[in-house]
Structures are given as C-alpha cells and as structure tokens.
Design an enzyme around this catalytic site. Structure first.
Site, PDB file in Angstrom:
ATOM      1  N   HIS A 117       0.955  -0.669  -0.023  1.00 36.86           N
ATOM      2  CA  HIS A 117       0.010  -0.121  -0.384  1.00 36.86           C
ATOM      3  C   HIS A 117       0.741   1.552   0.449  1.00 36.86           C
ATOM      4  CE1 HIS A 117      -3.690   2.663   1.043  1.00 36.86           C
ATOM      5  NE2 HIS A 117      -4.027   1.956   1.412  1.00 36.86           N
ATOM      6  N   ASP A 131      -7.938  -4.061  -0.220  1.00 38.21           N
ATOM      7  CA  ASP A 131      -8.792  -5.004  -1.414  1.00 38.21           C
ATOM      8  C   ASP A 131      -8.265  -6.779  -1.959  1.00 38.21           C
ATOM      9  OD1 ASP A 131      -9.329  -2.992  -2.801  1.00 38.21           O
ATOM     10  OD2 ASP A 131      -7.513  -2.468  -3.049  1.00 38.21           O
TER      11      ASP A 131
HETATM   12  N1  ACO Z   1       4.432  -7.222  -5.904  1.00 35.03           N
HETATM   13  C1  ACO Z   1       5.772  -7.708  -5.325  1.00 35.03           C
HETATM   14  N2  ACO Z   1       6.064  -6.451  -5.114  1.00 35.03           N
HETATM   15  C2  ACO Z   1       5.878  -5.198  -5.102  1.00 35.03           C
HETATM   16  C3  ACO Z   1       4.516  -5.522  -4.266  1.00 35.03           C
HETATM   17  C4  ACO Z   1       4.097  -6.358  -5.004  1.00 35.03           C
HETATM   18  N3  ACO Z   1       2.519  -5.652  -4.703  1.00 35.03           N
HETATM   19  N4  ACO Z   1       4.573  -4.278  -3.825  1.00 35.03           N
HETATM   20  C5  ACO Z   1       5.387  -3.506  -3.521  1.00 35.03           C
HETATM   21  N5  ACO Z   1       6.926  -4.047  -3.953  1.00 35.03           N
HETATM   22  C6  ACO Z   1       7.837  -4.078  -4.058  1.00 35.03           C
HETATM   23  C7  ACO Z   1       8.589  -3.019  -4.557  1.00 35.03           C
HETATM   24  O1  ACO Z   1       9.143  -3.483  -6.437  1.00 35.03           O
HETATM   25  C8  ACO Z   1       9.489  -2.706  -4.081  1.00 35.03           C
HETATM   26  O2  ACO Z   1      10.752  -3.435  -3.869  1.00 35.03           O
HETATM   27  P1  ACO Z   1      12.163  -2.766  -3.847  1.00 35.03           P
HETATM   28  O3  ACO Z   1      12.259  -1.797  -2.916  1.00 35.03           O
HETATM   29  O4  ACO Z   1      13.038  -3.783  -4.663  1.00 35.03           O
HETATM   30  O5  ACO Z   1      12.175  -1.675  -5.164  1.00 35.03           O
HETATM   31  C9  ACO Z   1       9.157  -1.924  -3.102  1.00 35.03           C
HETATM   32  O6  ACO Z   1       8.093  -3.448  -3.046  1.00 35.03           O
HETATM   33  C10 ACO Z   1       8.565  -0.874  -2.885  1.00 35.03           C
HETATM   34  O7  ACO Z   1       7.319  -0.275  -3.267  1.00 35.03           O
HETATM   35  P2  ACO Z   1       6.564   0.481  -4.144  1.00 35.03           P
HETATM   36  O8  ACO Z   1       6.486   0.494  -5.506  1.00 35.03           O
HETATM   37  O9  ACO Z   1       8.246   2.051  -4.041  1.00 35.03           O
HETATM   38  O10 ACO Z   1       5.531   1.175  -3.281  1.00 35.03           O
HETATM   39  P3  ACO Z   1       4.656   1.612  -3.538  1.00 35.03           P
HETATM   40  O11 ACO Z   1       3.962   2.636  -1.836  1.00 35.03           O
HETATM   41  O12 ACO Z   1       5.387   2.798  -4.170  1.00 35.03           O
HETATM   42  O13 ACO Z   1       3.646   0.748  -3.725  1.00 35.03           O
HETATM   43  C11 ACO Z   1       1.243  -0.319  -4.046  1.00 35.03           C
HETATM   44  C12 ACO Z   1       2.143   0.672  -3.513  1.00 35.03           C
HETATM   45  C13 ACO Z   1       1.002   0.635  -6.114  1.00 35.03           C
HETATM   46  C14 ACO Z   1       0.432  -0.542  -3.409  1.00 35.03           C
HETATM   47  C15 ACO Z   1       1.976  -1.453  -4.587  1.00 35.03           C
HETATM   48  O14 ACO Z   1       2.523  -1.733  -3.192  1.00 35.03           O
HETATM   49  C16 ACO Z   1       1.903  -2.302  -5.657  1.00 35.03           C
HETATM   50  O15 ACO Z   1       1.358  -2.379  -6.736  1.00 35.03           O
HETATM   51  N6  ACO Z   1       0.443  -3.362  -5.108  1.00 35.03           N
HETATM   52  C17 ACO Z   1       0.215  -4.135  -5.540  1.00 35.03           C
HETATM   53  C18 ACO Z   1      -1.572  -3.591  -6.287  1.00 35.03           C
HETATM   54  C19 ACO Z   1      -2.640  -3.116  -5.160  1.00 35.03           C
HETATM   55  O16 ACO Z   1      -2.981  -4.415  -4.472  1.00 35.03           O
HETATM   56  N7  ACO Z   1      -3.375  -2.648  -5.334  1.00 35.03           N
HETATM   57  C20 ACO Z   1      -4.380  -1.705  -4.514  1.00 35.03           C
HETATM   58  C21 ACO Z   1      -3.430  -1.068  -2.619  1.00 35.03           C
HETATM   59  S1  ACO Z   1      -4.748  -0.339  -1.772  1.00 35.03           S
HETATM   60  C22 ACO Z   1      -5.640   1.171  -2.572  1.00 35.03           C
HETATM   61  O17 ACO Z   1      -5.955   1.510  -3.722  1.00 35.03           O
HETATM   62  C23 ACO Z   1      -7.230   0.318  -1.546  1.00 35.03           C
END
Ligand code: ACO
Length: 428
Positions: free
Chosen positions: A306, A363
């Site tokens: 998140h 979600d």
């Molecule tokens: N699966 C695998 N790796 C992940 C995931 C995931 N779901 N989410 C984050 N990571 C990893 C990234 O690759 C990154 O790794 P690194 O540090 O080695 O490069 C690290 O975790 C940090 O990720 P960021 O992208 O910087 O985190 P951010 O806060 O920008 O992203 C987000 C948050 C967009 C929700 C992300 O976790 C994601 O894409 N999740 C899947 C989609 C999802 O479930 N969305 C719903 C969100 S809840 C809502 O909207 C009500």
C-alpha cells in the site's frame, strides 16, 4: 521547533509559515511563494502536498492507524453501522439516539428514484459498465432537483446529502439488474442500509428473498471500512470539482469516475483476476511469487502492499475475519479461496515481502468477499463507491465551509515550444 521554514532562491529568502496538525504533522505554508518569488513548487502526484487542513480522517501509515473524527476504525467496524458512521463523518460527532433516528429516517424517505428516471436505465446497452451508469445516474439525479441543490444554501446541502445517501444504492442496484436482464427491485424502507441494498440486488419479484444477516453485517463492515480515506484520488477529485461551486451531485459523479480506475477502485477486481490466473496455471502460487520478486518482471502481487500503509492495512486486519466467515458460509469449495489462503500464508512468511513491509491490503479480502457474494467483477468498484459516498459528502461539505477555500487551480511548468510564427498550410 521553528515556526517558519526558509527557502533560499537565488539571493532571495522566502519565509514560509509552519502549520502543525493535531497529530503533530508539519507543513510549510507556501501559498504566497509564487507572488513573492515567481517560483512554484513541483510535486507530481501531489505526494508531498497538503491541499487542505481537514478534521475528518487521520491516517498513520507507518503504524497502521486509521481514525475518523478521532475514532479508531476498529471500534467503528465493531460497534457502529454504516448510517451512524456516515453521520460521524458528515457532522463530526457520534450522533445521539434522536439524531441518528432522524438521520436514518431522512435518508430512508428518499430511497425511491423518480419514476421518470426508469427509462434512463433501459437506454444503456446491457453490457454497460455499472460504474458508468452510477456516475451518469448520479449526475442525472441532479436534473430532478435543480431548485434544491444550491451549494451555498444549507437547506439545499442537507437535502442533497439525504438524497445522495438514499438514492445511490438504488441507482447501483438498478444498474446491476439492467446488466443481468432482471426486473428492477424497488427499495424497502423497513430494512437497514446494507440489507436494503442486498434486497434490491438479489431479490426477484417472483419469489421471496430472505436477507442473510451475516451477509448484511459483512456488507455493513465493508461499507464502513471504505467510508473515507482522506485526500485520495477520488476525494481530491470531489473537492477539486466542488471548488468551482458546482452542486454536490456533479462533484460526487466526478468522484465515481476517479474511483473507477484500476489504480484506485479497481484493485480488488485485479486480485480476483490474478487468482484466476494462478488457477489457470494449475495453482502454482510459487511461480507467481517468483515473478513478483523478479526485478525484470513488471508483475506484482495484486492485493499486497500500500502506498500509505507500510504496516498491516488496519482495514485488512478487520475484514480478514469477515472474509473467512463469509467465504466458509457461502463459497463452498471455490478453488480460488484455497489459492488465496495459500498465497497469503506464503507471502506473510517470505523475507522479500517482510523486508519491504508488504502486507495484504483491504482489496485482497474485499474482492474475495464480493466473489463469495456472487457479484460480477464489474460491480466491485460500485460497492467501493457506495462505501466512499459519506466520505465524499463530508469532504465536500468541509471544503465548502473552509474560509481558506479557493477554486482548485494548480500551476504548471511549461516545457513546450517557445513563441514561433504561424506557418500557412501550403508551406508545412
Ligand atoms: N508485489 C511485489 N513487490 C511489490 C509489491 C507487490 N504487490 N508492492 C511493492 N513491491 C515492492 C516493489 O517492487 C519495491 O521493491 P524494491 O524496493 O526492491 O524496488 C518495494 O516493494 C516498494 O514498492 P513501491 O512501488 O515503492 O511501493 P509503493 O508504495 O509505491 O506502491 C502499491 C504501493 C502501488 C499499492 C504497490 O504495493 C502495488 O502495486 N501493489 C499491488 C496493487 C494493489 O494491491 N493495489 C491496491 C492498493 S490498496 C488501495 O488502493 C485501496
């Protein structure tokens, strides 16, 4: 701590007043920066920009805290119902018995749509996305109440609040009935909010429909958990649209459109699609986890991580128990739930996800509950919109009372061509 921040631009110093929120959040007031220095700030996605001072919702993402008007989401989900939580968000305090009864009755009185709106639903193609119908329907509602939606008239704001809370579920259920070719089911005002919605969605005129109290409670919890989440994309859209002083129906209709996107209200749908993908791959969760960890693969595990919560999403913690209950009662032996369980267990004990603080988000579980309820995928964001409605209304009302309010109008940093002469078409 200093009450001013200093920005140095060339040889010029700009002093920005510091603002501190009630939970200690600090912000630099740069509202006169451009006037004084000619410069603006650049902040894509507004990730560092506090666009408002708001007293509605507090989130501490590092510690997994979500509170509405100071009350913990855990307490609201456990003790409150959706109408009471809506009252709290909109008016700022938990209601007395008399206040909540009055609010409930005011909403209930308005659940019917004007009969001349029925053909509106027939005009959409059967495959129309229900979010499009919900947004269009919300805007269409405004056309019936043009003499009573003046945003500067408190009585109009009040009646618009009741009408939206009452009629949005009816519009949503009619949109669903249209998509499956069943007769529209009228609201029942003897039922509470969630039960009435289940009735309009799942009853048919030809046989009795019994409301499952467990399902009604699960839906109530889901609605409460989605009720507000401070300045997210759709709420900011509602505020921005509302800042032009357009009516509440038009602003909420815009919020629904913002919520429709896959990065916002669409994630729970993607969770179920991902689980179906794993099922097609013969349940190989390990391969999907391997891909999620692979830097060269854009694939991510949907429903994990998140932007704000770098801890367990407090809403996910609450809804997990509900999901377990509803799924074991309704879903029989749907293989997708077994896959979801295996995935969750593996992720929670995997170093990659632990180190990055990636937990299941709301979600992940809401998608599973909607699936157990037998809702089609395209209705998932509609349920999210119904839950978010009181938040949008509360935020719009706060915006319209804010003495600092101005029309929302960000600046830009222009990067296009500089002035050039018009070239006649024969010379191009
Ligand atoms: N699966 C695998 N790796 C992940 C995931 C995931 N779901 N989410 C984050 N990571 C990893 C990234 O690759 C990154 O790794 P690194 O540090 O080695 O490069 C690290 O975790 C940090 O990720 P960021 O992208 O910087 O985190 P951010 O806060 O920008 O992203 C987000 C948050 C967009 C929700 C992300 O976790 C994601 O894409 N999740 C899947 C989609 C999802 O479930 N969305 C719903 C969100 S809840 C809502 O909207 C009500």
């Amino acid at each position: 701590m200093s009450d001013h921040a200093r920005i140095e631009l060339d040889d010029q110093a700009y002093e920005g007043r510091m603002i501190e929120g009630s939970e200690g959040e600090r912000a630099v007031d740069i509202s006169s920066l451009r006037n004084e220095t000619g410069a603006v700030t650049y902040d894509p996605g507004y990730a560092n920009t506090g666009s408002v001072q708001s007293s509605i919702t507090y989130i501490d993402g590092d510690n997994g805290i979500l509170r509405h008007r100071g009350y913990a989401i855990e307490d609201l989900a456990k003790h409150s119902d959706f109408v009471e939580t809506s009252y709290l968000l909109i008016y700022g305090e938990l209601p007395t018995q008399a206040q909540v009864t009055n609010f409930r009755e005011s909403i209930t009185k308005h659940t019917l749509l004007r009969e001349d709106m029925r053909p509106f639903f027939d005009a959409f193609p059967p495959e129309a996305h229900p979010m499009a119908i919900l947004s269009a329907g919300t805007l269409a509602l405004s056309t019936f109440y043009q003499n009573h939606y003046d945003p500067s008239n408190p009585d109009d704001v009040e009646i618009s609040t009741y009408r939206l809370m009452a009629k949005l579920p009816t519009v949503a259920a009619f949109a669903y009935k249209r998509s499956i070719g069943q007769p529209y089911i009228y609201p029942r005002n003897d039922l509470k909010f969630a039960a009435n919605f289940l009735h309009m969605m799942f009853a048919v005129p030809s046989e009795p429909y019994e409301i499952d109290p467990d399902l009604a409670r699960a839906l109530t919890e889901l609605l409460i958990l989605h009720a507000d989440h401070e300045q997210n994309c759709s709420t900011s859209a509602v505020r921005l649209i509302g800042s032009s002083q357009v009516n509440l129906f038009a602003a909420v209709s815009g919020g629904i459109n913002a919520l429709w996107g896959p990065l916002h209200g669409g994630a729970n749908q993607q969770v179920v699609e991902m689980l179906a993908g794993i099922q097609e791959a013969e349940g190989d969760t390990k391969e999907f986890i391997r891909r999620a960890k692979d830097k060269d693969d854009p694939f991510r595990l949907m429903g994990f991580g998140h932007r704000v919560y770098k801890n367990y999403d407090p809403r996910a913690r609450i809804i997990k128990d509900t999901a377990d209950r509803v799924i074991s009662k309704l879903a029989g032996n749907d293989p997708l739930f077994e896959i979801a369980q295996e995935l969750e267990e593996t992720v929670l004990s995997d170093d990659y996800f632990i180190e990055r603080k990636l937990y299941p988000n709301v979600d992940f579980y809401s998608g599973l509950i909607y699936r157990a309820m037998n809702l089609p995928l395209n209705m998932y964001p509609v349920l999210f919109a119904l839950g978010r409605l009181p938040g949008w209304i509360a935020q719009w009302r706060e915006m319209s009372q804010d003495p600092d309010r101005r029309i929302g109008r960000p600046r830009q940093i222009y990067t296009g061509p500089t002035a050039r002469n018009y070239v006649p078409i024969e010379n191009r």
